[in-house]
Scaffold this motif. Structure first.
Motif: not given
Length: 233
Positions: A110-116, A118-125, A137-148
């Motif tokens: 899903t994250l790969e398709e969203l990136e393709k 051009h959706f903007k994405m962030a983590i809010v935790t 990083k452990l799950m390998g999805i840190d590359r999708f999120f410049d904004v945390v």
């Protein structure tokens, strides 16, 4: 906290692609939404409870602890031992992190398709930044999120709109084009308070029936369902 933060200030459930036609930004909660930390969180709470309240708490008792920051949970138990209990929890949590954290089906795709697309994405935790980045990083999805946006970046946490507003500002986004995705009522109410659309996830440890009480715009059975609702699958 306002009535809107505590109550049901939302729109009706609409399981159709039309409800998300204008969305270009996705804000994701982390624990229990993108990465499966539930076993880790429950084990950490049970360990902490056993230290301070031996034999008193079981798995079903600590599920209600999930969602708010640790300080809020532990203040309700013993205001004088909040820092002590927090440190006990975090030490165990860090030690067991890589052993107990797992992935959810469909998240990476899903994250790969969203990136393709051009959706903007962030983590809010409500996690601390260091721990949030460790899980990403452990799950390998840190590359999708410049904004945390973590607990470290805010004064008020979900369901207050501040963390969502900070994420949208960092992404150059507006509430009318933003979707908040999460596994707890704090995520749904946070989205409503910030004026965004909201999505609950049926794999929430609290269950989809519980989340539906807070009237999310959509409920996802699998993260890949998000692609359908956004009209890209």
């Amino acid at each position: 906290m306002s009535d809107r933060q505590n109550g049901f200030a939302g729109s009706s459930q609409e399981n159709s692609v039309g409800v998300l036609n204008d969305i270009d930004t996705i804000l994701f909660d982390l624990d229990g939404t993108l990465i499966n930390t539930i076993d880790l969180i429950i084990a950490s709470f049970l360990h902490t409870m056993e230290v301070y309240y031996p034999g008193k708490y079981k798995r079903e008792d600590v599920i209600s602890f999930i969602g708010p920051p640790l300080s809020e949970t532990f203040e309700l138990l013993d205001q004088e031992k909040v820092n002590e209990m927090t440190q006990t929890y975090r030490s165990f949590n860090l030690e067991k992190h890589d052993e107990l954290v797992t992935e959810y089906e469909g998240v990476m795709e899903t994250l790969e398709e969203l990136e393709k697309n051009h959706f903007k994405m962030a983590i809010v935790t409500t996690k601390r930044r260091e721990t949030a980045l460790k899980g990403l990083k452990l799950m390998g999805i840190d590359r999708f999120f410049d904004v945390v946006i973590s607990l470290d970046e805010v004064t008020d946490y979900k369901p207050h709109p501040e963390p969502l507003e900070k994420a949208m500002a960092a992404l150059g986004s507006t509430p009318g084009k933003t979707l908040m995705v999460g596994d707890s009522q704090h995520d749904i109410l946070g989205g409503k308070n910030a004026g965004t659309k909201t999505a609950g996830v049926a794999w929430s440890v609290k269950g989809s029936e519980f989340l539906n009480q807070y009237d999310p715009d959509i409920m996802l059975e699998n993260m890949k369902d998000l692609l359908f609702h956004l009209g890209i699958s």
